[in-house]
Design a protein around this motif. Structure first.
Motif, short mmCIF file in Angstrom:
data_model
loop_
_atom_site.label_atom_id
_atom_site.label_comp_id
_atom_site.label_asym_id
_atom_site.label_seq_id
_atom_site.Cartn_x
_atom_site.Cartn_y
_atom_site.Cartn_z
N TYR A 37 -8.54 -5.54 4.11
CA TYR A 37 -9.33 -6.49 3.31
C TYR A 37 -9.64 -7.79 4.06
O TYR A 37 -10.04 -8.77 3.45
CB TYR A 37 -8.58 -6.80 2.01
CG TYR A 37 -8.33 -5.57 1.17
CD1 TYR A 37 -9.32 -5.08 0.31
CD2 TYR A 37 -7.12 -4.88 1.25
CE1 TYR A 37 -9.11 -3.93 -0.44
CE2 TYR A 37 -6.90 -3.73 0.50
CZ TYR A 37 -7.90 -3.26 -0.34
OH TYR A 37 -7.70 -2.12 -1.08
N SER B 64 -10.87 -4.59 -9.34
CA SER B 64 -11.80 -4.72 -8.22
C SER B 64 -13.02 -5.51 -8.68
O SER B 64 -13.45 -5.38 -9.83
CB SER B 64 -12.25 -3.34 -7.72
OG SER B 64 -11.16 -2.57 -7.30
N ALA C 93 -8.79 -11.07 -1.15
CA ALA C 93 -9.38 -9.73 -1.02
C ALA C 93 -10.55 -9.60 -1.98
O ALA C 93 -11.02 -10.58 -2.55
CB ALA C 93 -8.31 -8.67 -1.30
N GLY D 147 -3.21 -9.03 -3.17
CA GLY D 147 -4.45 -9.69 -2.73
C GLY D 147 -4.30 -10.85 -1.79
O GLY D 147 -5.28 -11.36 -1.27
N SER E 179 -6.13 -14.64 -4.60
CA SER E 179 -6.61 -13.44 -3.92
C SER E 179 -7.44 -13.78 -2.69
O SER E 179 -8.34 -14.63 -2.75
CB SER E 179 -7.45 -12.59 -4.87
OG SER E 179 -8.09 -11.54 -4.18
N ASN F 18 -2.11 -5.37 -0.60
CA ASN F 18 -2.52 -4.54 -1.72
C ASN F 18 -1.25 -4.10 -2.44
O ASN F 18 -0.39 -3.48 -1.80
CB ASN F 18 -3.30 -3.32 -1.21
CG ASN F 18 -3.74 -2.39 -2.30
OD1 ASN F 18 -3.68 -2.70 -3.47
ND2 ASN F 18 -4.21 -1.21 -1.91
N PRO F 19 -1.03 -4.47 -3.70
CA PRO F 19 -2.03 -4.84 -4.71
C PRO F 19 -2.14 -6.32 -5.03
O PRO F 19 -2.84 -6.69 -5.96
CB PRO F 19 -1.50 -4.10 -5.94
CG PRO F 19 0.00 -4.23 -5.81
CD PRO F 19 0.27 -4.13 -4.33
N TYR G 273 0.84 -1.20 0.00
CA TYR G 273 0.00 0.00 0.00
C TYR G 273 0.87 1.25 0.00
O TYR G 273 1.77 1.41 0.83
CB TYR G 273 -0.91 -0.03 1.22
CG TYR G 273 -1.85 1.14 1.36
CD1 TYR G 273 -2.59 1.61 0.28
CD2 TYR G 273 -2.02 1.76 2.59
CE1 TYR G 273 -3.47 2.68 0.42
CE2 TYR G 273 -2.90 2.82 2.75
CZ TYR G 273 -3.62 3.28 1.66
OH TYR G 273 -4.48 4.33 1.81
N CYS H 143 1.04 -5.45 5.13
CA CYS H 143 -0.33 -5.39 4.61
C CYS H 143 -0.81 -6.81 4.34
O CYS H 143 -0.20 -7.54 3.55
CB CYS H 143 -0.34 -4.57 3.32
SG CYS H 143 -1.99 -4.10 2.76
N ARG I 273 -4.77 -4.65 -11.78
CA ARG I 273 -5.59 -4.98 -10.61
C ARG I 273 -7.04 -4.63 -10.91
O ARG I 273 -7.34 -3.49 -11.27
CB ARG I 273 -5.11 -4.22 -9.37
CG ARG I 273 -5.66 -4.77 -8.06
CD ARG I 273 -5.42 -3.81 -6.92
NE ARG I 273 -6.33 -2.66 -6.99
CZ ARG I 273 -6.24 -1.57 -6.22
NH1 ARG I 273 -5.26 -1.46 -5.35
NH2 ARG I 273 -7.11 -0.59 -6.35
N LYS J 110 -14.23 -0.80 2.86
CA LYS J 110 -14.31 -1.93 1.93
C LYS J 110 -15.58 -2.74 2.16
O LYS J 110 -16.61 -2.49 1.54
CB LYS J 110 -13.05 -2.81 2.07
CG LYS J 110 -11.75 -2.03 2.04
CD LYS J 110 -11.54 -1.24 0.77
CE LYS J 110 -10.22 -0.49 0.79
NZ LYS J 110 -10.00 0.35 -0.38
#
Length: 354
Positions: free
Chosen positions: A183, A331, A291, A158, A289, A155-156, A107, A151, A329, A210
């Motif tokens: 997440y 979403s 997330a 997942g 992932s 991120n990024p 992040y 993290c 990435r 989120k």
């Protein structure tokens, strides 16, 4: 390693006399309020916003304490989780002297906040499968390393970080270890909040942006020892969470089933999205992932990103981030949004076929 909070604090913070707001001196809700120079006749906007809000968000913390199985004095609420990140640096890192460790790809606000606060940054890249390298991280620590940011889910990329690796760092570093769980509501594993009693140097960050769907309200959470939370409360602005935000968050907390329902829909959407992406020959990899987004590897990532922008489909180009060459990435959207993306994504390859 032994964690000593007072030795970690910047000296002037340890002796700081906090600002005392009107609501610090009288926390009651009834009476004739002539102490805060407010407008007594009401608000120019619809609603009652003429009085200052609770500076410590006690009603929210009372409900959160039940949900998260912690004490109220272990909860900090900030203007987004970014405020907690910034306050931790301001409390523990001497500008121009101390440093933090970040673990790219990760992040971006850890680095931005450190730069704003004139705190040096050390980097230890994740492994090829985006996992922690505890030995290398701990070898990077020096006498001026105050905070390590982890993290998880990351991120990024997942993915969740290996818990044993996080524990190894916690047990062998005498500074603050921040585990950013923005997440975590989408992950198969539970939060590390349950570990707070074991590790006095652990800080957990979460968010309402989120899974709770409250990104516009800008409210983040930090969980730690009562002593660390007290320091964050000492140096935060007096009224950092607006009354309107507090009101909306309280309503959201009374509807936890709504969160579970939305998370379930997002996870179903991700499952379908991943399956379809994995079935496309042009996608060389769909990374695992935990997330509400997926990272994919493709050729011409930058070109695809710009093509989708022209179609008014906005994803994130991560191709210039460490270890994420040729990566995008995405979403997870609604089923309809996912389908629009997939159609446009497929159309790009069709129009480039010669």
């Amino acid at each position: 390693m032994s964690f000593e909070l007072q030795k970690m604090l910047r000296p002037h913070i340890a002796g700081l006399k906090p600002y005392s707001s009107a609501r610090d001196e009288y926390a009651g809700t009834e009476g004739v309020f002539l102490d805060a120079n407010e407008n007594p006749f009401g608000s120019t906007a619809p609603g009652s916003f003429n009085r200052y809000p609770d500076p410590y968000q006690n009603e929210i913390k009372e409900k959160l304490a039940e949900i998260k199985s912690v004490n109220q004095n272990q909860i900090f609420l900030g203007n987004g989780s970014d405020e907690a990140i910034d306050l931790l640096l301001r409390a523990f890192c001497n500008p121009g002297k101390d440093n933090i460790i970040i673990l790219p790809p990760t992040y971006g606000m850890y680095e931005v906040s450190a730069a704003i606060n004139d705190v040096a940054i050390k980097r230890v890249e994740l492994s090829e499968d985006f996992q922690l390298k505890p030995k290398q991280i701990l070898a990077m620590v020096d006498n001026y390393t105050k905070v390590i940011f982890i993290c998880s889910p990351n991120n990024p990329t997942g993915n969740l970080m290996d818990k044993n690796s996080i524990v190894q760092i916690l047990e062998n570093f005498d500074g603050i270890v921040v585990v950013d769980e923005a997440y975590i509501d989408f992950a198969p594993e539970v939060s590390m909040i349950s570990e707070l009693g074991k590790y006095p140097n652990l800080v957990i960050i979460q968010t309402f942006s989120k899974a709770w769907g409250l990104a516009s309200l800008r409210i983040g959470m930090a969980f730690s020892s009562a002593e660390i939370i007290a320091i964050l409360n000492l140096i935060k602005p007096p009224y950092n969470i607006s009354g309107l935000t507090q009101e909306k968050v309280l309503k959201a907390l009374s509807q936890p089933n709504a969160v579970h329902g939305m998370v379930g829909k997002i996870m179903e959407g991700k499952k379908d999205l991943v399956k379809k992406l994995e079935g496309m020959a042009e996608v060389s990899k769909v990374y695992p992932s935990d997330a509400n987004f997926v990272l994919i590897k493709v050729k011409e990532a930058r070109e695809i990103y710009h093509y989708l922008i022209e179609e008014k489909i906005i994803i994130r180009d991560r191709s210039k981030v460490a270890l994420c060459e040729d990566c995008l990435r995405i979403s997870v959207g609604t089923p309809e949004e996912n389908e629009v993306f997939l159609n446009a994504f497929g159309a790009y390859f069709k129009q480039t076929v010669k």
